[in-house]
Design an enzyme around this catalytic site. Sequence first.
Site, PDB file in Angstrom:
ATOM      1  N   ARG A  86       4.941 -13.142   9.584  1.00  0.00           N
ATOM      2  CA  ARG A  86       5.656 -11.915   9.256  1.00  0.00           C
ATOM      3  C   ARG A  86       6.985 -11.858   9.990  1.00  0.00           C
ATOM      4  O   ARG A  86       7.208 -12.598  10.951  1.00  0.00           O
ATOM      5  CB  ARG A  86       4.801 -10.684   9.571  1.00  0.00           C
ATOM      6  CG  ARG A  86       4.443 -10.496  11.037  1.00  0.00           C
ATOM      7  CD  ARG A  86       3.777  -9.132  11.278  1.00  0.00           C
ATOM      8  NE  ARG A  86       2.788  -8.787  10.293  1.00  0.00           N
ATOM      9  CZ  ARG A  86       2.798  -7.629   9.577  1.00  0.00           C
ATOM     10  NH1 ARG A  86       3.727  -6.742   9.755  1.00  0.00           N
ATOM     11  NH2 ARG A  86       1.860  -7.386   8.709  1.00  0.00           N
ATOM     12  N   LYS A 101       4.043   0.656   9.780  1.00  0.00           N
ATOM     13  CA  LYS A 101       4.279   1.878   9.008  1.00  0.00           C
ATOM     14  C   LYS A 101       3.737   3.104   9.732  1.00  0.00           C
ATOM     15  O   LYS A 101       4.298   4.180   9.632  1.00  0.00           O
ATOM     16  CB  LYS A 101       3.638   1.752   7.622  1.00  0.00           C
ATOM     17  CG  LYS A 101       4.501   0.939   6.675  1.00  0.00           C
ATOM     18  CD  LYS A 101       4.001   1.043   5.269  1.00  0.00           C
ATOM     19  CE  LYS A 101       2.853   0.089   5.042  1.00  0.00           C
ATOM     20  NZ  LYS A 101       2.450  -0.004   3.647  1.00  0.00           N
ATOM     21  N   GLU A 106       0.876  -1.170   0.000  1.00  0.00           N
ATOM     22  CA  GLU A 106       0.000   0.000   0.000  1.00  0.00           C
ATOM     23  C   GLU A 106       0.917   1.226   0.000  1.00  0.00           C
ATOM     24  O   GLU A 106       1.823   1.305   0.832  1.00  0.00           O
ATOM     25  CB  GLU A 106      -0.874  -0.027   1.256  1.00  0.00           C
ATOM     26  CG  GLU A 106      -1.924   1.050   1.229  1.00  0.00           C
ATOM     27  CD  GLU A 106      -2.780   1.084   2.486  1.00  0.00           C
ATOM     28  OE1 GLU A 106      -2.763   0.111   3.257  1.00  0.00           O
ATOM     29  OE2 GLU A 106      -3.446   2.113   2.684  1.00  0.00           O
TER      30      GLU A 106
HETATM   31  P1  ATP Z   1       0.014  -1.656   7.135  1.00  0.00           P
HETATM   32  O1  ATP Z   1       0.330  -1.711   8.591  1.00  0.00           O
HETATM   33  O2  ATP Z   1      -0.076  -0.291   6.563  1.00  0.00           O
HETATM   34  O3  ATP Z   1      -1.020  -2.636   6.623  1.00  0.00           O
HETATM   35  P2  ATP Z   1       1.902  -3.438   6.007  1.00  0.00           P
HETATM   36  O4  ATP Z   1       3.227  -3.473   6.674  1.00  0.00           O
HETATM   37  O5  ATP Z   1       1.006  -4.603   6.047  1.00  0.00           O
HETATM   38  O6  ATP Z   1       1.311  -2.140   6.528  1.00  0.00           O
HETATM   39  P3  ATP Z   1       1.630  -3.378   3.134  1.00  0.00           P
HETATM   40  O7  ATP Z   1       2.002  -2.273   2.234  1.00  0.00           O
HETATM   41  O8  ATP Z   1       0.211  -3.790   3.173  1.00  0.00           O
HETATM   42  O9  ATP Z   1       2.138  -2.980   4.548  1.00  0.00           O
HETATM   43  O10 ATP Z   1       2.558  -4.619   2.862  1.00  0.00           O
HETATM   44  C1  ATP Z   1       2.882  -5.123   1.597  1.00  0.00           C
HETATM   45  C2  ATP Z   1       3.181  -6.582   1.707  1.00  0.00           C
HETATM   46  O11 ATP Z   1       4.276  -6.790   2.587  1.00  0.00           O
HETATM   47  C3  ATP Z   1       2.010  -7.358   2.254  1.00  0.00           C
HETATM   48  O12 ATP Z   1       1.859  -8.533   1.489  1.00  0.00           O
HETATM   49  C4  ATP Z   1       2.423  -7.680   3.659  1.00  0.00           C
HETATM   50  O13 ATP Z   1       1.860  -8.878   4.082  1.00  0.00           O
HETATM   51  C5  ATP Z   1       3.935  -7.756   3.558  1.00  0.00           C
HETATM   52  N1  ATP Z   1       4.546  -7.416   4.843  1.00  0.00           N
HETATM   53  C6  ATP Z   1       4.368  -6.309   5.561  1.00  0.00           C
HETATM   54  N2  ATP Z   1       5.044  -6.352   6.720  1.00  0.00           N
HETATM   55  C7  ATP Z   1       5.685  -7.541   6.734  1.00  0.00           C
HETATM   56  C8  ATP Z   1       6.542  -8.191   7.666  1.00  0.00           C
HETATM   57  N3  ATP Z   1       6.888  -7.626   8.824  1.00  0.00           N
HETATM   58  N4  ATP Z   1       7.014  -9.415   7.335  1.00  0.00           N
HETATM   59  C9  ATP Z   1       6.686  -9.989   6.173  1.00  0.00           C
HETATM   60  N5  ATP Z   1       5.885  -9.439   5.261  1.00  0.00           N
HETATM   61  C10 ATP Z   1       5.375  -8.224   5.521  1.00  0.00           C
END
Ligand code: ATP
Length: 563
Positions: free
Chosen positions: A265, A275, A39
Amino acid sequence: MNINHPPVDDRPLDFIRQIVSEDKESGKHSQPITRFPPEPNGFLHIGHAKSVCLNFGIANEHSGRCHLRFDDTNPSKEEEEYVESIKEDVRWLGFDWQQHLYFASDYFEQLYHFAEQLILLGKAYVCDLTADEIRHYRGTLTEPGKASPYRDRTPEINLELFRKMKAGEFTDGSRVLRAKIDMASPNINMRDPVIYRILKVAHHRTGNTWCLYPMYDYTHCLSDMLEKITHSLCTLEFEDHRPLYDWVLDTLQTECHPRQIEFARLNMTYTVMSKRKLLQLVNKGHVDGWDDPRMLTISGLRRRGYTPGSIRKFCELIGIGKKESWIDMGVLENAVRDDLNETAPRVMGVLNPLRVIIDNYPEDQMESLEAQNHPQKAEFGTRLLPFSRELYIERSDFLEDPPRKFFRLGLGREVRLRYGYYITCVSFEKDDDTGEITLLHCTYDPETRGGCSPDGRKVKGTIHWVSANHALSCSVILYDRLFMAEHPDNDKDVDFTIHLNPGSRTILDGCQVEPSLRDISPGIQVQFERQGYFCADKIASSPGKPVFNRIVTLRDSWAKRNP
Ligand code: ATP
Ligand code: MG
């Protein structure tokens, strides 16, 4: 976490790669198509790198492809700046989406038509309850939800209302479109989730075309379907959303139905990964922007001097699993240390200089000593180091009253200067007020040029040095963990910023480094012998005046402080 990882190449495939391989063998998919779906509401961090490496990695291993898709369904928080930074970071990590750059907003028209289809199927309805009422009607984990009084509107009425929503006839929040699933489902996500909301906000790509925006869960599965994704990989918090993912595609009877697979994650100690919290650090000025070298953002790691290879290696080491775990910073540091050990040329830099006069070295003499750029790799070549009567050595390499096993300088003790001569300390000067040593007087043995003695005399210690008149004076920035608590955002009742480490950054002015570093390009990594790996900062450096970031020390100082 301090697991000794077996060599990466000998490990069995992780459970996702196993599935992808089986699907290929069974002929289900000839090649995988994955996607990385950020996002655009912030910069990428090390957790995202795990997902980038997984999605692009699987595609590369099977000659498939990985799409970069921006999940831009929330216009109020998204910005073009983030889109550009994310593209730069993914490219820098070493991955290429080729022509497959997509935006969920490109599908708004199609998504809208699918919603009309759901309405006509009797599977979606316009609901006039307020957000609070919807929450109240939804029930709890132990109690079923209650049907909205608008749940039984006819498809005709729903269609008419939905079109009016699209035409901007209603105010924000006054109506939503909900999927009609099951208010008694044990899975709350299935209790008639909202799939469209009214939001009269301009979107960074579609401008004012829409005042109706689709929700994430609805958008994601359909975007995957439209792009013919084979394996939709996401983190564990989406496990409970999978039934909804499947419901939308099943109800619309789409030809393509990607398989959602969840993995754990990445969590790291002594940092925050959300974020929203990273944005707070940036906006409140706790750090100098998203690319502050203390941040575990990709841009922060890049500026600090981490290599893309070290981050990919780290992601490989931590692996992919189904169980939440915490990874120690030491694992990331080891990855960059291992990588730079192979690639970074060696140089000499004195961080806390102590002046040394070689009493028996002629005052106007200067000579050039040959030094290896990498002691284990001859192909790195050699360089010449100026040597003269006045030198700087590291302050910590002299002790007034050294213990027996201190193999560096003390009164009457002899050490080897790296690539130089043996020197012996004969006297020192001291500031009477502060007690600080201000100058050492030494003698050198002219027979020991290059660091060995013809009479076979052994010295135990070798120290680094620079020639005082030739050295470049510069600043070096040392970094420590950004937070003092292992889990800074554990306690929801206190602001995580109270755990910030006031000593996370130390600026050392007046460091003395060898003159070859005068014109080092920002972003190039070197090893200061005995000190660690350093990189000239892209922003603070100016021509002829580098400012060095310490990337990592040579040894695992982290583990030592975390017994
Ligand atoms: P938000 O808290 O804004 O939802 P987010 O960290 O989930 O943030 P996204 O932009 O939705 O951010 O993430 C993009 C991709 O990265 C998604 O598929 C998410 O699952 C993956 N992702 C985000 N954080 C992690 C993490 N700590 N470990 C592994 N994958 C991650
Ligand atoms: Mg997310």
